[in-house]
Design a protein around this motif. Structure first.
Motif, PDB file in Angstrom:
ATOM      1  N   THR A  87       0.691  -1.419   0.024  1.00 38.47           N
ATOM      2  CA  THR A  87      -0.270   0.003   0.286  1.00 38.47           C
ATOM      3  C   THR A  87       1.060   1.358  -0.219  1.00 38.47           C
ATOM      4  O   THR A  87       1.374   1.720  -1.412  1.00 38.47           O
ATOM      5  N   THR A  88       0.870   2.310   1.457  1.00 37.96           N
ATOM      6  CA  THR A  88       1.509   3.454   1.235  1.00 37.96           C
ATOM      7  C   THR A  88       2.848   3.242   1.256  1.00 37.96           C
ATOM      8  O   THR A  88       3.747   2.639   2.078  1.00 37.96           O
ATOM      9  N   THR A  89       3.701   4.804   1.357  1.00 32.81           N
ATOM     10  CA  THR A  89       4.810   4.374   1.379  1.00 32.81           C
ATOM     11  C   THR A  89       4.964   4.298   2.374  1.00 32.81           C
ATOM     12  O   THR A  89       6.575   3.747   3.402  1.00 32.81           O
ATOM     13  N   GLU A  90       4.146   5.483   3.776  1.00 31.61           N
ATOM     14  CA  GLU A  90       4.781   4.898   4.950  1.00 31.61           C
ATOM     15  C   GLU A  90       4.914   3.287   5.509  1.00 31.61           C
ATOM     16  O   GLU A  90       5.836   3.061   5.846  1.00 31.61           O
ATOM     17  N   LEU A  91       3.531   2.603   5.255  1.00 34.60           N
ATOM     18  CA  LEU A  91       3.781   1.582   5.465  1.00 34.60           C
ATOM     19  C   LEU A  91       5.719   0.726   5.110  1.00 34.60           C
ATOM     20  O   LEU A  91       5.605  -0.333   6.003  1.00 34.60           O
ATOM     21  N   ARG A  92       5.520   0.616   3.591  1.00 33.48           N
ATOM     22  CA  ARG A  92       7.159   0.690   3.124  1.00 33.48           C
ATOM     23  C   ARG A  92       7.816   0.239   3.661  1.00 33.48           C
ATOM     24  O   ARG A  92       8.418  -0.382   4.361  1.00 33.48           O
ATOM     25  N   MET A  93       7.926   1.532   4.335  1.00 30.01           N
ATOM     26  CA  MET A  93       9.205   1.983   5.170  1.00 30.01           C
ATOM     27  C   MET A  93       8.705   1.239   6.615  1.00 30.01           C
ATOM     28  O   MET A  93      10.347   0.963   7.405  1.00 30.01           O
ATOM     29  N   ILE A  94       8.323   1.648   6.964  1.00 33.75           N
ATOM     30  CA  ILE A  94       7.805   0.908   8.014  1.00 33.75           C
ATOM     31  C   ILE A  94       8.364  -0.482   8.640  1.00 33.75           C
ATOM     32  O   ILE A  94       8.880  -1.023   9.121  1.00 33.75           O
ATOM     33  N   PHE A  95       7.493  -1.545   7.503  1.00 30.71           N
ATOM     34  CA  PHE A  95       8.305  -2.869   6.796  1.00 30.71           C
ATOM     35  C   PHE A  95       9.412  -2.962   6.731  1.00 30.71           C
ATOM     36  O   PHE A  95      10.064  -3.502   7.660  1.00 30.71           O
ATOM     37  N   GLN A  96      10.224  -1.868   6.228  1.00 25.47           N
ATOM     38  CA  GLN A  96      11.819  -2.759   5.701  1.00 25.47           C
ATOM     39  C   GLN A  96      12.702  -2.293   6.944  1.00 25.47           C
ATOM     40  O   GLN A  96      13.290  -2.677   7.016  1.00 25.47           O
ATOM     41  N   ARG A  97      11.797  -1.076   7.662  1.00 27.56           N
ATOM     42  CA  ARG A  97      12.702  -0.993   9.286  1.00 27.56           C
ATOM     43  C   ARG A  97      12.407  -1.711  10.047  1.00 27.56           C
ATOM     44  O   ARG A  97      13.540  -2.790  10.516  1.00 27.56           O
ATOM     45  N   SER A  98      11.455  -2.892   9.869  1.00 30.35           N
ATOM     46  CA  SER A  98      11.755  -3.746  10.983  1.00 30.35           C
ATOM     47  C   SER A  98      11.913  -4.738  10.088  1.00 30.35           C
ATOM     48  O   SER A  98      12.723  -5.467  11.430  1.00 30.35           O
ATOM     49  N   TYR A  99      12.583  -5.116   9.567  1.00 32.72           N
ATOM     50  CA  TYR A  99      12.277  -6.254   9.005  1.00 32.72           C
ATOM     51  C   TYR A  99      14.036  -6.055   9.435  1.00 32.72           C
ATOM     52  O   TYR A  99      14.539  -6.996   9.469  1.00 32.72           O
ATOM     53  N   ASP A 100      14.652  -4.591   8.930  1.00 26.26           N
ATOM     54  CA  ASP A 100      15.836  -5.006   9.197  1.00 26.26           C
ATOM     55  C   ASP A 100      16.096  -5.255  10.280  1.00 26.26           C
ATOM     56  O   ASP A 100      17.877  -5.436  10.811  1.00 26.26           O
ATOM     57  N   GLU A 101      15.171  -4.780  11.450  1.00 24.13           N
ATOM     58  CA  GLU A 101      15.726  -4.811  12.784  1.00 24.13           C
ATOM     59  C   GLU A 101      15.414  -5.931  13.288  1.00 24.13           C
ATOM     60  O   GLU A 101      15.832  -6.804  14.116  1.00 24.13           O
ATOM     61  N   ILE A 102      14.492  -7.181  13.035  1.00 23.53           N
ATOM     62  CA  ILE A 102      14.190  -8.647  13.512  1.00 23.53           C
ATOM     63  C   ILE A 102      15.248  -9.603  13.468  1.00 23.53           C
ATOM     64  O   ILE A 102      15.888 -10.248  13.305  1.00 23.53           O
ATOM     65  N   HIS A 103      15.670  -9.213  11.250  1.00 26.28           N
ATOM     66  CA  HIS A 103      16.734 -10.179  10.549  1.00 26.28           C
ATOM     67  C   HIS A 103      18.316  -9.371  11.175  1.00 26.28           C
ATOM     68  O   HIS A 103      19.355 -10.200  10.190  1.00 26.28           O
ATOM     69  N   SER A 104      18.977  -8.558  12.108  1.00 29.86           N
ATOM     70  CA  SER A 104      19.600  -8.059  11.590  1.00 29.86           C
ATOM     71  C   SER A 104      20.716  -7.426  10.820  1.00 29.86           C
ATOM     72  O   SER A 104      21.615  -8.045  10.752  1.00 29.86           O
ATOM     73  N   LYS A 105      20.118  -7.355   9.810  1.00 33.27           N
ATOM     74  CA  LYS A 105      20.367  -6.503   8.332  1.00 33.27           C
ATOM     75  C   LYS A 105      21.426  -5.175   8.520  1.00 33.27           C
ATOM     76  O   LYS A 105      20.803  -4.112   9.418  1.00 33.27           O
ATOM     77  N   LYS A 106      21.874  -5.495   7.992  1.00 30.21           N
ATOM     78  CA  LYS A 106      22.764  -3.335   7.619  1.00 30.21           C
ATOM     79  C   LYS A 106      22.827  -3.699   5.703  1.00 30.21           C
ATOM     80  O   LYS A 106      23.643  -3.450   4.998  1.00 30.21           O
ATOM     81  N   LEU A 107      21.772  -3.441   5.363  1.00 29.26           N
ATOM     82  CA  LEU A 107      21.494  -3.407   3.876  1.00 29.26           C
ATOM     83  C   LEU A 107      21.575  -1.907   2.934  1.00 29.26           C
ATOM     84  O   LEU A 107      20.838  -2.167   1.767  1.00 29.26           O
ATOM     85  N   SER A 108      22.362  -1.132   4.420  1.00 31.77           N
ATOM     86  CA  SER A 108      22.415   0.725   3.641  1.00 31.77           C
ATOM     87  C   SER A 108      20.765   0.776   3.471  1.00 31.77           C
ATOM     88  O   SER A 108      20.319   1.985   2.712  1.00 31.77           O
TER      89      SER A 108
END
Length: 844
Positions: free
Chosen positions: A478-499
């Motif tokens: 859906t929205t850009t805001e939700l996609r950003m929340i998904f990406q930030r949470s994804y990185d935190e949950i999976h210990s990512k550092k993907l720039s």
């Protein structure tokens, strides 16, 4: 003494006077020749005769020896001239663009400082990473990901190009891409598309448990979870609480069976991280590892430290990240509805209530997830697959009711109602007496456990669970805001550092359209000459590969004659799907394939749901039709498959392109695509595939003696691959888990090499590769195979690799070549070197 009269008178007596009729006296004869001429003497053994005969024989012998000597000299001269000509004759070099490209690729990848007999992977791929830097969006990068990314780029350009006279489904794919790319429209619509879907499913706009306008007394609240999960299945194609699908019957591949158990399709939408989902359902093996779908999936583990305290800390951090994500998600929905502004609580109180709600969800999620995790445990008992119990819906109800009652839960009718509800959208009517349902023992345990938990859980919390499971997979689109929340949470949950960024939106949308309408977008890579040029070459290669396996089977001493005969029959009947379907370019056939789909250019989420619903109905309607052995994947997927229950190999179109095929030389093609084909062919006879007969039925067709010999021989592979060590993780490869793939890798290389030799013997030697004139065709074959597995991985990716049924890529190259005597001979590896061990593991 004189025999005739002479000067001294008659010595022997008086002269004899002849009559007138007598012949005149013959003058004295001087030699034997004269006597012979006059008829007086017949040569019997005179000294003169003996001398001349002896002399004549000597002359003949001398003449013969001189002739032989001349012939010998001539042969020597001709040999010298031939060798001299060969030395000075220009080497035939392949100068096609395909050869030049392959030569450049190999030259850039090779590490010449490495000894191919000690570390062939380093030799073949040591410099690959330098020329192919890993994009931030990927945890690992190799030829397969590189090719798939390029495919998405081609699709992106195709979907944005103005084209005419294309089938309607292709235009629909273009509209779908446009809707996905229109971020402005998505932001303007906000959560309205999700709200509309929630209403269709009978779910509230935000969880009832989070009701901010009423008291939190939910004792009398009712929630029909069965009706809701039916709607979720038929509307979204998504499994929540109950897993249901239609699979090929293990014992009769011509028909389909109903299957129930734990949820399988937990995210029906394309991944926002460009990851391919695992293939669930009927048993099939892929050549390349299919990455785990990481879309907020608890099955993905990233903890590497074996210290207990550190593990607990990591788990707590991940749990906190999950809870915060769900809290943010719910808060956005509350605010979007506008109810918060009319409530009597402030934002701090709202946040506290949302966090408490998120915690309740997470507790229920963990309880159910433990049941699913127990069901995913691999017992390694293949006979369990052969003997899957079958039940009527009433029998399943009776079994689960017993468990619910024993645990003081509330018994309610579930399974017949669920199946009727799912099939209501189709043209198929179930017969609950005859249509038995396959349920494995672990799946039955899950269904009973789930029914028990749900029966003892307040309905308002069951609704909360279903609501979050549904919303989290839709909101990402859906929205850009939700996609950003998904990406930030994804990185935190999976210990990512993907720039901080996923792949570009254009590639994500191209991937999404490919995932939903793969046949339609394949028009971007379809080549009309494929059927006349490429396909015949691949068919020839497949024929040679099958022949090679048949010869190897014939030499196998551990197989008895009956098993060999059955193996030959299975090889002969093995079907191949190459490139794309034969009907693909026929007028009207693509429209027929996608008949009933509606797509618009401004409703992204709705477009995907309509396609999902189309596919669900198609699957349900084919239940009575029977299996027609369709494609296991789309032509645009960079992979290859062996479908056990259909005895079929699928090789998509993109696998018939660079860097897997069309490499300029046969040695390179057989070392790359040839080994891929051999891998898939061998899968039909590995530790699992060997149990499917020529018709794809899961039935014992090997004799007991052959099975015993096979099992004994596989231990060699288990032991060998278990010694492979990953220093970055301090762990070894699981030789037992990876056994089937390792057998397929080894068999594939041996079959491809034998096929190449036969091919070159038939068609003559091939030209040299520029820059690699010193290498033989055999060496180029093995170099091509090693290069196939070049790549670069992060620590996260390596951990995931060790949990997969495929060995990490460097060991797929190393193991298969260690076991290949022809490799050691080609590279002149001394006995005892790493790549020429004293013991080799060989089955085929």
């Amino acid at each position: 003494m004189h025999a005739w009269s002479g000067q001294g008178g008659d010595i022997m007596g008086p002269a004899v006077t002849r009559t007138g009729s007598a012949k005149a006296n013959t003058p004295p004869l001087k030699n034997g020749s004269d006597l012979r001429e006059t008829g007086y003497l017949i040569a019997v053994g005179s000294r003169t005769a003996r001398f001349r005969r002896k002399h004549k024989n000597k002359m003949l012998l001398v003449t013969f020896l001189v002739f032989l000597l001349l012939l010998l000299c001539l042969a020597v001269v001709m040999t010298v001239l031939y060798v001299k000509q060969k030395r000075h004759k220009p080497v035939r070099i392949c100068e096609s663009k395909e050869c030049l490209r392959s030569a450049a690729n190999l030259a850039l990848s090779i590490d010449k400082t490495a000894d191919p007999c000690e570390d062939f992977y380093q030799y073949a791929c040591g410099n690959w990473a330098e020329d192919h830097p890993r994009p931030d969006a990927y945890r690992s990068y190799d030829w397969f990901r590189d090719k798939q990314t390029k495919v998405y780029t081609i699709l992106r350009d195709f979907l944005t190009k103005n084209t005419t006279d294309l089938p309607n489904p292709v235009q629909q794919a273009k509209d779908m891409y446009k809707a996905c790319m229109d971020i402005d429209v998505l932001d303007k619509l906000g959560l309205k598309p999700v709200f509309e879907i929630l209403k269709e499913l009978g779910l509230p706009l935000y969880p009832t448990y989070l009701n901010v306008t009423q008291n939190n007394n939910y004792d009398d609240y009712n929630f029909d979870w069965i009706e809701t999960v039916i709607k979720v299945k038929t509307y979204l194609g998504m499994d929540v609480l109950v897993g249901f699908d239609i699979f090929t019957d293990p014992k009769n591949s011509s028909i389909f069976r109903l299957v129930m158990g734990s949820p399988e399709t937990t995210n029906p939408f394309p991944s926002m991280h460009n990851e391919k989902k695992r293939h669930n359902g009927h048993k099939s093996n892929s050549y390349y590892r299919i990455p785990i779908n990481e879309e907020f999936d608890e099955s993905f583990t990233v903890s590497y430290n074996h210290e207990k305290n550190r593990d607990e800390n990591e788990d707590q951090k991940r749990a906190q990240a999950y809870k915060l994500f769900y809290a943010e998600l719910m808060k956005l929905f509350v605010i979007e509805t506008g109810n918060f502004t009319s409530s009597n609580i402030n934002e701090i109180e709202l946040d506290q209530k949302i966090l408490a709600t998120s915690n309740e969800y997470y507790n229920l999620y963990n309880e159910l997830y433990e049941l699913e995790s127990d069901n995913e445990t691999d017992t390694g008992d293949d006979d369990a697959y052969l003997n899957i119990p079958q039940y009527t819906a009433d029998e399943i109800q009776e079994l689960t009711d017993t468990v619910v009652s024993e645990n003081n839960g509330t018994v309610i009718p579930v399974w017949k109602r669920y199946l009727e509800g799912v099939f209501n959208i189709s043209d198929t009517e179930l017969n609950f007496e005859d249509d038995k349902i396959l349920v494995t023992e672990p799946d039955m345990k899950y269904l009973a456990g789930m029914a028990t938990i749900i029966s003892k859980t307040p309905p308002v919390l069951v609704e909360l669970y279903v609501w979050i499971k549904v919303v989290e997979v839709m909101a990402a689109h859906t929205t850009t805001e939700l996609r950003m929340i998904f990406q930030r949470s994804y990185d935190e949950i999976h210990s990512k550092k993907l720039s901080g960024s996923p792949p570009p939106r254009s590639l994500l949308c191209a991937s999404a359209v490919n995932d939903m309408m793969g046949m339609a977008v394949s028009y971007a890579i379809a080549d009309p000459n494929f059927f006349n040029v490429t396909k015949p070459k691949v068919q020839t290669m497949l024929y040679e590969m099958k022949n090679s396996l048949a010869h190897l089977v014939g030499k196998a001493k551990w197989m008895d004659d009956d098993t060999k005969l059955a193996t030959y029959q299975k090889i002969i009947q093995m079907k191949t799907l190459i490139g794309f379907p034969d009907w693909f370019m026929e007028d009207g056939r693509l429209e027929e394939y996608y008949s009933g789909i509606e797509v618009t250019s401004d409703t992204h989420l709705k477009n995907m749901i309509q396609i999902i619903q189309f596919k669900i109905k198609k699957v349900l309607n084919k239940f009575r039709v029977g299996n027609n052995f369709t494609w296991a994947t789309d032509p645009t997927e960079v992979n290859a498959y062996h479908t056990f229950q259909e005895n079929t190999i699928t090789v998509p179109m993109v696998m018939l392109q660079y860097p897997f095929f069309d490499l300029g030389l046969d040695s390179l093609n057989y070392g790359s695509l040839g080994t891929v084909l051999g891998h898939e062919i061998t899968h039909g006879f590995d530790n699992f595939g060997r149990q499917f007969d020529k018709d794809g039925n899961f039935l014992p067709w090997w004799t007991n003696e052959t099975v015993a010999s096979f099992v004994n021989m596989t231990q060699c592979f288990v032991d060998q691959y278990s010694t492979f060590y990953v220093p970055e993780l301090g762990e070894h490869v699981d030789g037992k888990k990876t056994l089937g793939e390792n057998i397929a890798d080894n068999g594939g290389v041996r079959e491809a090499f034998a096929a190449l030799r036969h091919h070159l013997h038939k068609h003559g030697p091939e030209p040299k590769l520029p820059g690699f004139e010193h290498m033989t065709s055999e060496q180029l074959f093995f170099l091509s195979y090693g290069n196939l597995w070049c790549g670069v991985s992060t620590k996260d990716s390596l951990k995931s690799d060790l949990e997969d049924e495929h060995s990490p890529q460097q060991f797929r190259a190393k193991g298969a070549l260690q076991n290949n005597e022809e490799f050691a001979r080609s590279f002149h590896c001394p006995p005892g070197s790493q790549m020429n061990p004293p013991t080799r593991c060989i089955i085929f």
